[in-house]
Design an enzyme around this catalytic site. Structure first.
Site, PDB file in Angstrom:
ATOM      1  N   HIS A  43      -2.244  -3.849   5.063  1.00 12.15           N
ATOM      2  CA  HIS A  43      -2.035  -3.452   6.461  1.00 12.15           C
ATOM      3  C   HIS A  43      -3.377  -3.169   7.125  1.00 12.15           C
ATOM      4  O   HIS A  43      -4.305  -2.647   6.493  1.00 12.15           O
ATOM      5  CB  HIS A  43      -1.110  -2.227   6.553  1.00 12.15           C
ATOM      6  CG  HIS A  43      -1.679  -0.990   5.956  1.00 12.15           C
ATOM      7  ND1 HIS A  43      -2.233   0.020   6.701  1.00 12.15           N
ATOM      8  CD2 HIS A  43      -1.836  -0.606   4.664  1.00 12.15           C
ATOM      9  CE1 HIS A  43      -2.672   0.974   5.899  1.00 12.15           C
ATOM     10  NE2 HIS A  43      -2.451   0.621   4.652  1.00 12.15           N
TER      11      HIS A  43
ATOM     12  N   ASP B 179       0.413   3.802   1.675  1.00 10.18           N
ATOM     13  CA  ASP B 179       0.331   4.419   3.011  1.00 10.18           C
ATOM     14  C   ASP B 179       1.727   4.767   3.556  1.00 10.18           C
ATOM     15  O   ASP B 179       2.624   3.925   3.562  1.00 10.18           O
ATOM     16  CB  ASP B 179      -0.362   3.436   3.965  1.00 10.18           C
ATOM     17  CG  ASP B 179      -0.769   4.095   5.269  1.00 10.18           C
ATOM     18  OD1 ASP B 179      -1.970   4.159   5.548  1.00 10.18           O
ATOM     19  OD2 ASP B 179       0.135   4.547   6.013  1.00 10.18           O
TER      20      ASP B 179
ATOM     21  N   CYS C 290      -6.171   0.058   6.926  1.00  8.21           N
ATOM     22  CA  CYS C 290      -5.946   0.626   5.589  1.00  8.21           C
ATOM     23  C   CYS C 290      -7.096   1.567   5.197  1.00  8.21           C
ATOM     24  O   CYS C 290      -8.266   1.181   5.163  1.00  8.21           O
ATOM     25  CB  CYS C 290      -5.820  -0.493   4.559  1.00  8.21           C
ATOM     26  SG  CYS C 290      -5.474   0.100   2.886  1.00  8.21           S
TER      27      CYS C 290
ATOM     28  N   ARG D  63       2.816   5.097   6.404  1.00  8.92           N
ATOM     29  CA  ARG D  63       3.253   4.434   7.636  1.00  8.92           C
ATOM     30  C   ARG D  63       3.804   3.037   7.388  1.00  8.92           C
ATOM     31  O   ARG D  63       4.290   2.390   8.311  1.00  8.92           O
ATOM     32  CB  ARG D  63       2.080   4.371   8.631  1.00  8.92           C
ATOM     33  CG  ARG D  63       1.597   5.749   9.067  1.00  8.92           C
ATOM     34  CD  ARG D  63       0.224   5.668   9.695  1.00  8.92           C
ATOM     35  NE  ARG D  63      -0.783   5.241   8.726  1.00  8.92           N
ATOM     36  CZ  ARG D  63      -2.069   5.076   9.006  1.00  8.92           C
ATOM     37  NH1 ARG D  63      -2.509   5.285  10.231  1.00  8.92           N
ATOM     38  NH2 ARG D  63      -2.926   4.705   8.078  1.00  8.92           N
TER      39      ARG D  63
ATOM     40  N   CYS E  63       0.850  -1.190   0.000  1.00  5.92           N
ATOM     41  CA  CYS E  63       0.000   0.000   0.000  1.00  5.92           C
ATOM     42  C   CYS E  63       0.891   1.249   0.000  1.00  5.92           C
ATOM     43  O   CYS E  63       1.990   1.244   0.543  1.00  5.92           O
ATOM     44  CB  CYS E  63      -0.913   0.009   1.223  1.00  5.92           C
ATOM     45  SG  CYS E  63      -2.094   1.391   1.228  1.00  5.92           S
TER      46      CYS E  63
HETATM   47 CO    CO Z   1      -3.479   1.294   3.021  1.00  8.11          CO
END
Ligand code: CO
Length: 212
Positions: free
Chosen positions: A99, A45, A102, A47, A43
């Protein structure tokens, strides 16, 4: 936490100097060749840092990232990365890593209009929700429902990899790569393995190509 753009460039200079200090040949070696052991599909993302969370160094992992780590069979970007990683770099493993928490998965579970392009992308996740509707909708807790869809999404994306002729051909001729479905926990930093397909796996025969 907030960094200015200028700070990023200063950090880069510092990092480069420290690498050269500990190994004067570091960039010379790295620039010459890359032989990554695995392809990471994760992803976007901020993090979820693939190399930090797996303790890998530059040159060790080929990386593709998009919202909610989807494997879409008309995504030329992803398919090019997959083709290159499998057929030229000969990676031994392809990892789809989702994750918990998400935002893409959560957004797809709402009826909100996210406008044009995001609606198109998130539709793929709604299809997975529908496919596993009984199981997901039976979970009373909202967060746990989303967590389960994160796991099932990773499983479906691994199966999407196995549906490509790129993977089927590699399985037939190279007996490689293994496909892994993982989920990373934002709350504890741990990765959970939720699904695995090795080169001897058979998927639903309607997806299997003849005469590869
Ligand atoms: Co995500």
């Amino acid at each position: 936490m907030e960094q200015s753009i200028q700070q990023l460039l200063l950090n880069n200079k510092e990092w480069s100097e420290s690498k050269i200090k500990s190994d004067p040949e570091y960039f010379k070696h790295l620039a010459r060749i890359q032989t990554p052991f695995s392809l990471w599909i994760g992803c976007s993302d901020s993090r979820v840092h693939p190399d930090s969370i797996t303790g890998t160094e530059p040159g060790e992992m080929f990386i593709h990232r998009n919202i909610a780590n989807l494997v879409i069979n008309t995504d030329v970007n992803l398919l090019s990365v997959l083709d290159y990683a499998v057929n030229y770099l000969k990676v031994k493993h392809v990892i789809v890593c989702g994750h918990y928490g998400c935002g893409g998965i959560k957004a797809a579970m709402t009826n909100n209009d996210h406008k044009y392009v995001l609606n198109m992308w998130l539709r793929n996740i709604k299809d997975i929700h529908r496919l596993h509707r009984k199981e997901i909708d039976a979970i009373p807790d909202e967060e746990k429902r989303a967590d389960r869809l994160v796991e099932l999404n990773v499983q479906e994306q691994v199966m999407n990899l196995a549906k490509t002729s790129i993977i089927q051909r590699a399985w037939k001729y190279d007996n490689s790569p293994d496909l892994h479905g993982w989920v990373y926990g934002l709350k504890d930093g741990l990765i959970k393995s939720v699904f695995h397909m090795d080169p001897n796996t058979h998927i639903d025969p309607i997806y299997e190509f003849e005469g590869l």
